[in-house]
Scaffold this active site. Sequence first.
Site, short mmCIF file in Angstrom:
data_model
loop_
_atom_site.label_atom_id
_atom_site.label_comp_id
_atom_site.label_asym_id
_atom_site.label_seq_id
_atom_site.Cartn_x
_atom_site.Cartn_y
_atom_site.Cartn_z
N GLY A 492 -97.80 50.89 78.27
CA GLY A 492 -96.96 51.27 79.41
C GLY A 492 -95.97 50.18 79.72
O GLY A 492 -95.88 49.16 79.02
N ASP A 603 -96.61 55.34 89.82
CA ASP A 603 -96.47 55.83 88.44
C ASP A 603 -97.57 56.84 88.12
O ASP A 603 -98.28 56.72 87.12
CB ASP A 603 -96.52 54.66 87.46
CG ASP A 603 -95.94 55.04 86.08
OD1 ASP A 603 -95.29 56.09 85.99
OD2 ASP A 603 -96.15 54.29 85.13
#
Length: 768
Positions: A492, A603
């Site tokens: 990520g 997120d």
Amino acid sequence: MGFSISLFFLLLPLSFQSSSSLSSLNKGSSLSVEKQAQHFILSPNQMFCAGFFQVGENAFSFGIWFNDPHSHNPINVVWMANRDQPVNGKLSKLSLLNSGNIVLVDAGQITTWSSKTESHAPVKLHLQDDGNLVLDEPQGTILWQSFDFPTDTLLPDQPLTRFTQLVSSRSFTNHSSGFYKLLFDDNNVLSLIYDGPDVSSTYWPPPWLLSWQAGRFNYNSSRVAVFNSLGSFLSSDNYAFSTYDHGTVMPRRLTLDSDGNVRMYSRNEALKKCFDPERGRRCSCLPGYRVKNRSDWSYGCEPLFDITCNGNESTFLEIQGVELYGYDHNFIQNSTYMNCLNLCLQDCNCKGFQYRYDEGQGFSCYTKLQLRNGRHSPGFSGTISLRLPKGNNFSKEESVRAEDHVCLVQLQKGYVTKPENCYVRFFLWFATAVGVLELICLSMVWGFLTRTRQKSSADQQGYHVAAVGVRKYSYSELKKATKGFSEEIGRGGGGVVYKGILSDERHAAIKRLNEAKQGEGEFLAEVSIIGTLNHMNLIEMWGYCAEGKHRLLVYEYMENGSLAKNLSSNSLDWSKRYNIALGTARVLAYLHEECLEWILHCDIKPQNILLDANYQPKVADFGLSKLVNRNNLNNSSRFSMIRGTRGYMAPEWVYNLPITSKVDVYSYGIVLLEMVTGKSPTIGVQSIDGEESYNGRLVTWVKEKRSGTYSSWLEQIIDPAIETNYNKFKMDLLVRVALACVEESKDLRPTMSQVVEMLQSHESNPKS
């Protein structure tokens, strides 16, 4: 106030001891709650402090705690004078009167606690090196001592007697009296008792054993238990134990924790590291039941339904490996399962039955009037069958969890003012003005010292805020655990995740953060906050590494990977998807609204929702630098950079609007649409209308289908991987909740707690 203490240590180390901390309190002297950071009694060895500390909003208690030279925050409280009656933050004092009595006065008006002593001698109140707060006369006669009135903790050589008992706190952060007690019973046996609002019972030693069967000796009259600094515990009823680090002299404490367990803790003096509480029991309600008080799970559970006497309207849900002890209405040996079931149906008060194999007795049946004293144990050979109304949709996977970590329960204390004359008001104003000038000067000096002494800060000295229950790993340990960071399992914006096997053989997910841009102290402060979070749907952090430029986080490993992986592999039926939606909503509500720190995820996406062996969701990667103190929130809160993933980001990010928890709500809504439709918002919906689009187009497409004239709109949007026998009511509910979450205006979106209520309120709907 903490800055002021540190400043005095740096500039005036000698005057700090004389003007701030006290070695004793003499007649006519007081400790003020308004100066709790300076007015406290310090033991000669500087290991213990006695003074005021905050327990809630404008609520303070007087107590004793282990001294941490780098924090005035009393993490390890060992005694309290007024645990159940906190005092105001103004005008409250602990005073040693000329009569020889110690009094704690609330707001200058009401005495909330007293030592009930009297002496004409020049007595003094002082804190000994062993943590005992003593009021004695010059010749050594002790008039009062805290060792005679323990709260939830014993210190080395502090006896537990027939006249004393330990009473647990309500939770880790709420120090008021809880429901668990450690005491000598009427048979002279050291026992643990649950004394709750509804029932009271002994749970240790096992109540079905006679004292001699439990290894106890009840023919004694002394009734005393004590332990020493070596780690040895001995009770007059023949109960004894030693700690695993027995033999080493070190500061220790024995505490009856809020979960009903007695634990002995050791303190690492080399690191000056405070005691780290063990993780306690994990509590949950049975399917069909919910927590009575979400801020305090010790109140137990309550049913979400009404039990009927009509046996034809009842059904049973069988759960393996769960035992409920006591409150049996019937006990039948050599019973069949159906006989046990019918016996429960014939009794209006029967809430379920336990059916198990007892060696030498065959299968036994226990019908239950109350569902209490439950525990989950894989080794338990029996089952519990819950009585539920027919038509319900409760399942073993949908039990309501009472969170392991109970967030701070704020105690509030109202302040009652007293009339003041004009002279008093003038002198108060004058003193305040002088104080403000002092603070300005001190702030300027502190700022200068901070800039010039950074290299000698806590980072360099090794004094860190340690997260509760979180271990510090070395970089070499984690490099070895991951075989040189060879097996990548995720990636990520914040870093790369690797699979690893720790030295204790646990499988772990080890996230290697991108090159550090923050100091070690700042990183550890944030890790400390994250380490205290605990929710059944939140990935558990086991440890961290902060070594040079290396920053790594160690998490539990999830067997079934991410939601994204499972959606693409078509391995999730409608029931699993609904449970994932509910679990994810619960943990976001926990992060947004139930914790002391205001935490945004920023997120939310399927890649950050992990699934355990039972497909229960656990939100991961809520990251660092997203923690905001509630007291600093305002309408112009801004983040220094855009966060999130394209397709899941709220409009606020694009238009540079204030960022609130509603950005997570928006992302959650997109995830719900993705779970229902099976379509990623970043690849469009080409299979339906041939047009490539992003999350806005996916939302529009779903709205158009739902508002159309076709009665089968749900069938047109639902993921083909979901079988046709799905629950239409619940899937429709998911779509309605999702569309509410993705409203363009943040003010029109629900909060995550409202989302949880919407999903849970329909659990018992007859259509579901």
